[in-house]
Write a protein that holds these residues in place. Structure first.
Motif, PDB file in Angstrom:
ATOM      1  N   GLU A 294      -6.855  21.655  -3.507  1.00  0.00           N
ATOM      2  CA  GLU A 294      -8.478  21.111  -3.480  1.00  0.00           C
ATOM      3  C   GLU A 294      -7.602  19.956  -4.481  1.00  0.00           C
ATOM      4  N   THR A 295      -7.383  20.533  -5.319  1.00  0.00           N
ATOM      5  CA  THR A 295      -7.000  18.548  -5.820  1.00  0.00           C
ATOM      6  C   THR A 295      -6.254  18.395  -5.751  1.00  0.00           C
ATOM      7  N   ALA A 296      -5.387  18.265  -4.692  1.00  0.00           N
ATOM      8  CA  ALA A 296      -4.443  17.408  -3.772  1.00  0.00           C
ATOM      9  C   ALA A 296      -4.616  16.794  -3.152  1.00  0.00           C
ATOM     10  N   LYS A 297      -5.953  17.416  -2.639  1.00  0.00           N
ATOM     11  CA  LYS A 297      -6.481  16.690  -1.511  1.00  0.00           C
ATOM     12  C   LYS A 297      -7.671  15.089  -1.875  1.00  0.00           C
ATOM     13  N   TRP A 298      -7.996  15.194  -3.473  1.00  0.00           N
ATOM     14  CA  TRP A 298      -8.447  14.042  -4.476  1.00  0.00           C
ATOM     15  C   TRP A 298      -7.550  13.447  -4.393  1.00  0.00           C
ATOM     16  N   ILE A 299      -6.219  14.120  -4.947  1.00  0.00           N
ATOM     17  CA  ILE A 299      -5.160  13.312  -5.493  1.00  0.00           C
ATOM     18  C   ILE A 299      -4.818  12.054  -4.422  1.00  0.00           C
ATOM     19  N   CYS A 300      -4.559  12.374  -2.739  1.00  0.00           N
ATOM     20  CA  CYS A 300      -4.954  11.677  -1.763  1.00  0.00           C
ATOM     21  C   CYS A 300      -5.476  10.700  -1.687  1.00  0.00           C
ATOM     22  N   VAL A 301      -6.827  10.966  -1.725  1.00  0.00           N
ATOM     23  CA  VAL A 301      -7.608   9.715  -1.246  1.00  0.00           C
ATOM     24  C   VAL A 301      -7.857   9.339  -2.052  1.00  0.00           C
ATOM     25  N   GLY A 302      -7.819   9.470  -3.785  1.00  0.00           N
ATOM     26  CA  GLY A 302      -7.883   8.735  -4.776  1.00  0.00           C
ATOM     27  C   GLY A 302      -7.122   7.478  -5.115  1.00  0.00           C
ATOM     28  N   ALA A 303      -5.358   8.019  -4.611  1.00  0.00           N
ATOM     29  CA  ALA A 303      -4.474   7.084  -4.293  1.00  0.00           C
ATOM     30  C   ALA A 303      -4.450   5.660  -3.764  1.00  0.00           C
ATOM     31  N   ILE A 304      -5.520   6.165  -2.638  1.00  0.00           N
ATOM     32  CA  ILE A 304      -5.438   4.868  -1.655  1.00  0.00           C
ATOM     33  C   ILE A 304      -6.984   4.572  -1.421  1.00  0.00           C
ATOM     34  N   ASP A 305      -7.873   5.131  -2.144  1.00  0.00           N
ATOM     35  CA  ASP A 305      -9.268   3.563  -2.291  1.00  0.00           C
ATOM     36  C   ASP A 305      -8.572   2.974  -3.819  1.00  0.00           C
ATOM     37  N   ILE A 306      -7.781   3.752  -4.448  1.00  0.00           N
ATOM     38  CA  ILE A 306      -7.466   3.295  -5.841  1.00  0.00           C
ATOM     39  C   ILE A 306      -7.182   1.526  -5.635  1.00  0.00           C
ATOM     40  N   THR A 307      -6.009   1.687  -4.601  1.00  0.00           N
ATOM     41  CA  THR A 307      -5.276   1.069  -4.358  1.00  0.00           C
ATOM     42  C   THR A 307      -6.117   0.083  -3.752  1.00  0.00           C
ATOM     43  N   GLN A 308      -6.579  -0.034  -2.852  1.00  0.00           N
ATOM     44  CA  GLN A 308      -7.586  -1.106  -1.989  1.00  0.00           C
ATOM     45  C   GLN A 308      -8.657  -1.010  -3.275  1.00  0.00           C
ATOM     46  N   ILE A 309      -9.550  -0.979  -3.396  1.00  0.00           N
ATOM     47  CA  ILE A 309     -10.318  -1.130  -4.372  1.00  0.00           C
ATOM     48  C   ILE A 309      -9.987  -2.263  -6.039  1.00  0.00           C
ATOM     49  N   ALA A 324     -13.461  -9.796   0.897  1.00  0.00           N
ATOM     50  CA  ALA A 324     -13.015  -8.755  -0.113  1.00  0.00           C
ATOM     51  C   ALA A 324     -13.948  -8.143   0.299  1.00  0.00           C
ATOM     52  N   GLY A 325     -14.673  -8.718   1.004  1.00  0.00           N
ATOM     53  CA  GLY A 325     -15.877  -7.652   1.472  1.00  0.00           C
ATOM     54  C   GLY A 325     -14.760  -6.887   2.985  1.00  0.00           C
ATOM     55  N   ASP A 326     -13.871  -7.692   3.181  1.00  0.00           N
ATOM     56  CA  ASP A 326     -13.568  -6.885   5.049  1.00  0.00           C
ATOM     57  C   ASP A 326     -12.300  -6.165   4.664  1.00  0.00           C
ATOM     58  N   CYS A 327     -12.151  -5.375   3.338  1.00  0.00           N
ATOM     59  CA  CYS A 327     -11.816  -4.274   3.287  1.00  0.00           C
ATOM     60  C   CYS A 327     -11.446  -3.021   2.959  1.00  0.00           C
ATOM     61  N   PHE A 328     -11.816  -2.471   3.768  1.00  0.00           N
ATOM     62  CA  PHE A 328     -12.341  -0.715   3.758  1.00  0.00           C
ATOM     63  C   PHE A 328     -11.370  -0.301   5.738  1.00  0.00           C
ATOM     64  N   GLY A 329     -11.218  -1.573   5.961  1.00  0.00           N
ATOM     65  CA  GLY A 329     -10.462  -1.054   7.117  1.00  0.00           C
ATOM     66  C   GLY A 329      -9.229  -0.360   6.743  1.00  0.00           C
TER      67      GLY A 329
END
Length: 383
Positions: A294-309, A324-329
């Motif tokens: 469960e925790t690893a799941k959030w680490i996974c998506v967090g690492a990806i999304d925080i980098t993108q943002i 910047a708007g075209d950044c969520f693919g």
């Protein structure tokens, strides 16, 4: 007298019948009991066979699997006896596209790639080096050193199932390694490099692959270090190779692509979920083992999304917020990130066009933003 004889005869006949009946009783209940026993045992065996759990690999092998999955090297593969197909399976072709894509992005970001036969041929050779050869080497050597874990998690895989011998696997990863390094040196000569940078990138990446899988270091024993090393291998290294082949690899690009590899760390965690049982049994501290699924799941998506943002924010500070708007693919920020320090693409109309060309080559600007970009370039040119 006759009546007495009749009574005696009837009594004897009655005793005789009783004896016959009594002699049958010991046989009849026994046979009935035995037949009931047999029926009970057979029923119990049937129930046990139905209830007996099957190992994942045996279940897949028994149910046949997909020949496409086998060629791609992914789960659900059919059992194969053809050694060349098994060798291809070990290289996991499904993992090649990100490396090939990284080469394309690096070549596009160099600013020196042209659609000539020579440049296309160079890029294809670089893709072969990064994908089939060096990624194939990485996957093969990883399967070799993971054979004990795979025997628990995926016993149907080629090595633990005995479909290919360990000596054949060792021969394969040496040939792939030497082939990849040879192509790296060849590209340096072809590009006229004074310093063989592509060869050393190939050598460094191969070393990372080795220490990721092999003892005593075995980076994958630590979820953080191992997954970051995997992210660097999949995102940064092919980018550097493509850019070095056609242009100059600078420090700012190296640093920013390394930072972007944090997203690769998140992506790498996905692969750890299927190996929790084997990793735990052999003491590997993957993030799902160390923190729980469960925790690893959030680490996974967090690492990806925080980098993108974070890169969206970086882009916005360079007066190019409308990109910047075209950044969520899927991995859309790499070309934006690597050129951000100099902000070369936020200047005159000519550089806008160059940015547009590079972004299209990387496939990271969709039709909506292409239209917006063209309209802005046209307005600037008219001004």
């Amino acid at each position: 007298m006759a009546s007495v004889l009749n009574s005696a005869l009837s009594l004897n006949f009655s005793n005789f019948k009783r004896k016959r009946v009594r002699t049958q009783y010991p046989v009849s209940p026994l046979s009935l009991s035995l037949s009931r026993r047999r029926a009970t045992i057979r029923a119990a065996e049937t129930d046990a066979n139905e209830a007996k759990p099957q190992a994942p690999g045996k279940a897949l092998a028994g149910g046949g699997g997909s020949s496409i999955n086998q060629l791609l090297g992914i789960k659900g593969a059919a059992q194969e006896t053809n050694k060349w197909k098994i060798r291809l399976q070990l290289t996991k072709p499904v993992t090649w596209p990100p490396l090939v894509w990284g080469v394309v992005c690096g070549a596009a970001a160099s600013g020196n790639f042209n659609w000539t036969l020579e440049d296309v041929a160079k890029s294809v050779v670089c893709m072969l080096m990064s994908g089939p050869f060096l990624t194939g080497y990485t996957q093969t050597i990883n399967d070799y050193y993971d054979r004990e874990i795979d025997a628990i998690n995926e016993p149907y895989r080629p090595i633990p199932s005995g479909a290919i011998s360990e000596n054949e696997v060792i021969t394969q990863f040496w040939l792939l390694l030497l082939g990849g390094l040879g192509l790296g040196g060849f590209l340096d000569v072809w590009a006229g490099h004074d310093f063989p940078i592509i060869f050393y990138l190939a050598l460094g990446g191969s070393l990372v692959s080795y220490i990721y899988s092999a003892p005593p270091l075995k980076l994958k024993q630590n979820g953080w270090i191992g997954n970051f090393a995997l992210g660097v291998s999949y995102i940064s290294l092919p980018w550097w190779a493509g850019q070095a082949l056609f242009g100059t690899l600078t420090l700012d690009i190296i640093v920013l692509t390394l930072l972007y590899s944090m997203a690769g760390l998140g992506i790498a965690i996905v692969n750890d979920f299927k190996s929790i049982e084997g990793d735990r049994a052999l003491g590997l501290q993957s993030l799902p083992v160390a923190f729980g699924a469960e925790t690893a799941k959030w680490i996974c998506v967090g690492a990806i999304d925080i980098t993108q943002i974070s890169v969206v924010g970086k882009r916005a500070t360079l007066s190019c917020a409308w990109f910047a708007g075209d950044c969520f693919g899927n991995k859309p920020l790499i070309p934006l990130t690597t050129e951000s320090p100099s902000a070369r693409f936020c200047k005159p109309p000519r550089t806008f066009r160059r940015f547009h060309q590079r972004s299209r080559a990387c496939g990271l600007v969709n039709e909506h933003w292409e239209g917006l970009l063209n309209s802005r370039v046209g307005k600037k040119e008219r001004q």
